[in-house]
Motif scaffolding. Structure first.
Motif, short mmCIF file in Angstrom:
data_model
loop_
_atom_site.label_atom_id
_atom_site.label_comp_id
_atom_site.label_asym_id
_atom_site.label_seq_id
_atom_site.Cartn_x
_atom_site.Cartn_y
_atom_site.Cartn_z
N VAL A 1 -26.57 25.53 26.08
CA VAL A 1 -25.93 26.58 25.28
C VAL A 1 -26.97 27.61 24.87
O VAL A 1 -27.99 27.27 24.28
CB VAL A 1 -25.24 25.98 24.03
CG1 VAL A 1 -24.70 27.08 23.13
CG2 VAL A 1 -24.14 25.03 24.44
N ASP A 2 -26.68 28.86 25.20
CA ASP A 2 -27.51 29.98 24.75
C ASP A 2 -26.63 30.90 23.92
O ASP A 2 -25.55 31.30 24.36
CB ASP A 2 -28.07 30.76 25.94
CG ASP A 2 -29.11 29.98 26.72
OD1 ASP A 2 -29.91 29.26 26.08
OD2 ASP A 2 -29.12 30.09 27.96
N PHE A 3 -27.08 31.23 22.72
CA PHE A 3 -26.33 32.11 21.85
C PHE A 3 -26.55 33.56 22.27
O PHE A 3 -27.68 33.98 22.49
CB PHE A 3 -26.76 31.95 20.39
CG PHE A 3 -26.33 30.65 19.76
CD1 PHE A 3 -25.32 29.88 20.29
CD2 PHE A 3 -26.93 30.22 18.60
CE1 PHE A 3 -24.92 28.69 19.70
CE2 PHE A 3 -26.54 29.04 17.99
CZ PHE A 3 -25.53 28.27 18.54
N MET A 4 -25.47 34.30 22.37
CA MET A 4 -25.57 35.72 22.66
C MET A 4 -25.55 36.53 21.35
O MET A 4 -25.78 37.72 21.36
CB MET A 4 -24.43 36.15 23.58
CG MET A 4 -24.46 35.34 24.88
SD MET A 4 -23.48 35.95 26.19
CE MET A 4 -24.29 37.43 26.67
N GLU A 5 -25.26 35.84 20.28
CA GLU A 5 -25.24 36.42 18.93
C GLU A 5 -26.15 35.55 18.06
O GLU A 5 -26.54 34.46 18.45
CB GLU A 5 -23.82 36.41 18.36
CG GLU A 5 -22.81 37.23 19.14
CD GLU A 5 -22.98 38.73 18.95
OE1 GLU A 5 -23.55 39.14 17.92
OE2 GLU A 5 -22.55 39.48 19.83
#
Length: 91
Positions: free
Chosen positions: A25-29
């Protein structure tokens, strides 16, 4: 079920933290935005659950025979009507 604002915030923090720990999981926010969105989603789910609960209770109370809450008959009808509402909403 009513959950206090503090408990809902704690749960949203837990969701955001759990997502942050997943390598895929990579946060874009930023994490706060993720937490706020998780909180909104949880609030929507709890509001839907409240509506389902009220609909099931209304069906029981509209029976010709008075059925006391807490009895086995009431519990069986509540589960039946609750599940019917969930299926009706497609949840």
């Amino acid at each position: 079920m009513r959950i206090s604002r503090d408990k809902l915030n704690k749960l949203a923090h837990t969701v955001a933290d759990a997502l942050a720990e997943i390598d895929q999981v990579d946060f874009m926010e930023d994490r706060n935005t993720i937490r706020q969105e998780a909180r909104k989603a949880l609030e929507m789910l709890l509001n839907e659950e409240t509506k389902i609960d009220q609909a099931a209770r209304l069906k029981i109370s509209s029976q010709r025979k008075i059925i006391q809450e807490g009895t086995q008959e009431w519990d069986i009808l509540y589960r039946k009507y609750y599940n019917d509402e969930v299926r009706r909403l497609g949840i």
